[in-house]
Design a protein around this motif. Structure first.
Motif, mmCIF file in Angstrom:
data_model
loop_
_atom_site.group_PDB
_atom_site.id
_atom_site.type_symbol
_atom_site.label_atom_id
_atom_site.label_comp_id
_atom_site.label_asym_id
_atom_site.label_seq_id
_atom_site.Cartn_x
_atom_site.Cartn_y
_atom_site.Cartn_z
ATOM 1 N N PHE A 275 0.855 -1.174 0.000
ATOM 2 C CA PHE A 275 0.000 0.000 0.000
ATOM 3 C C PHE A 275 0.895 1.229 0.000
ATOM 4 O O PHE A 275 1.867 1.294 0.754
ATOM 5 C CB PHE A 275 -0.917 0.020 1.230
ATOM 6 N N VAL A 276 0.571 2.210 -0.851
ATOM 7 C CA VAL A 276 1.339 3.441 -0.952
ATOM 8 C C VAL A 276 0.489 4.584 -0.388
ATOM 9 O O VAL A 276 -0.539 4.938 -0.955
ATOM 10 C CB VAL A 276 1.722 3.732 -2.421
ATOM 11 N N GLY A 277 0.922 5.158 0.727
ATOM 12 C CA GLY A 277 0.151 6.207 1.379
ATOM 13 C C GLY A 277 0.379 7.593 0.810
ATOM 14 O O GLY A 277 -0.535 8.403 0.744
ATOM 15 N N THR A 278 1.619 7.873 0.390
ATOM 16 C CA THR A 278 1.966 9.175 -0.168
ATOM 17 C C THR A 278 2.566 8.957 -1.550
ATOM 18 O O THR A 278 3.483 8.143 -1.704
ATOM 19 C CB THR A 278 2.973 9.906 0.736
ATOM 20 N N ALA B 175 0.208 6.671 -7.443
ATOM 21 C CA ALA B 175 -0.725 7.574 -6.770
ATOM 22 C C ALA B 175 -0.888 7.213 -5.291
ATOM 23 O O ALA B 175 -0.824 6.035 -4.917
ATOM 24 C CB ALA B 175 -2.087 7.533 -7.452
ATOM 25 N N ALA B 176 -1.129 8.225 -4.482
ATOM 26 C CA ALA B 176 -1.432 8.005 -3.069
ATOM 27 C C ALA B 176 -2.687 7.140 -2.959
ATOM 28 O O ALA B 176 -3.638 7.318 -3.719
ATOM 29 C CB ALA B 176 -1.645 9.328 -2.362
ATOM 30 N N GLY B 177 -2.665 6.198 -2.047
ATOM 31 C CA GLY B 177 -3.810 5.321 -1.839
ATOM 32 C C GLY B 177 -3.811 4.095 -2.724
ATOM 33 O O GLY B 177 -4.741 3.293 -2.669
ATOM 34 N N SER B 178 -2.761 3.926 -3.534
ATOM 35 C CA SER B 178 -2.673 2.759 -4.417
ATOM 36 C C SER B 178 -2.242 1.522 -3.646
ATOM 37 O O SER B 178 -1.449 1.602 -2.703
ATOM 38 C CB SER B 178 -1.641 3.006 -5.524
ATOM 39 N N THR B 179 -2.755 0.381 -4.090
ATOM 40 C CA THR B 179 -2.269 -0.902 -3.604
ATOM 41 C C THR B 179 -1.631 -1.612 -4.784
ATOM 42 O O THR B 179 -2.292 -1.872 -5.791
ATOM 43 C CB THR B 179 -3.407 -1.755 -3.013
ATOM 44 N N GLY C 64 15.866 5.889 -5.033
ATOM 45 C CA GLY C 64 14.865 5.839 -6.089
ATOM 46 C C GLY C 64 13.434 5.816 -5.589
ATOM 47 O O GLY C 64 12.507 6.018 -6.363
ATOM 48 N N THR C 65 13.232 5.567 -4.292
ATOM 49 C CA THR C 65 11.877 5.584 -3.740
ATOM 50 C C THR C 65 11.587 6.963 -3.172
ATOM 51 O O THR C 65 12.268 7.423 -2.256
ATOM 52 C CB THR C 65 11.710 4.511 -2.638
ATOM 53 N N THR C 66 10.589 7.622 -3.761
ATOM 54 C CA THR C 66 10.164 8.934 -3.273
ATOM 55 C C THR C 66 8.784 8.855 -2.618
ATOM 56 O O THR C 66 8.396 9.778 -1.920
ATOM 57 C CB THR C 66 10.131 9.963 -4.410
ATOM 58 N N ALA C 67 8.065 7.775 -2.876
ATOM 59 C CA ALA C 67 6.767 7.562 -2.209
ATOM 60 C C ALA C 67 7.020 7.316 -0.726
ATOM 61 O O ALA C 67 8.119 6.904 -0.331
ATOM 62 C CB ALA C 67 6.041 6.376 -2.828
ATOM 63 N N ALA C 68 6.008 7.557 0.093
ATOM 64 C CA ALA C 68 6.163 7.379 1.532
ATOM 65 C C ALA C 68 4.936 6.691 2.107
ATOM 66 O O ALA C 68 3.956 6.447 1.402
ATOM 67 C CB ALA C 68 6.390 8.727 2.215
#
Length: 86
Positions: A37-40, A60-64, A76-80
């Motif tokens: 799950f990607v929160g940010t 996108a935020a909220g993606s699984t 390389g990971t900028t999502a949080a």
């Protein structure tokens, strides 16, 4: 009460467990999740269960993400707010 506790946990069944992911360039996850799950929003750089490295861009935020990974890379990971789902 859990009416479904006797059913097997399959890749298509809802997750039963979750844990925060701390991206690392040197450490594998303790257990291979069946999804993330990607929160940010941002990019997610991973090493797949099969050993391939890939960066998923613009998640996108909220993606699984229905992917099995051994590592989520810090580089390389900028999502949080990433969460492993089992």
């Amino acid at each position: 009460m859990d009416k479904y506790s006797d059913l097997p946990t399959t890749l298509t069944a809802p997750a039963r467990e979750a844990a925060a992911i701390v991206p690392s360039d040197g450490d594998d996850l303790a257990s291979l999740p069946r999804a993330i799950f990607v929160g940010t929003a941002g990019d997610v750089a991973v090493t797949m269960a099969g050993g391939q490295s890939v960066t998923l861009r613009g998640v996108a935020a909220g993606s699984t993400l229905p992917i099995r990974v051994r590592r989520v890379l810090a580089t390389g990971t900028t999502a949080a707010d990433l969460v492993a789902l089992w």
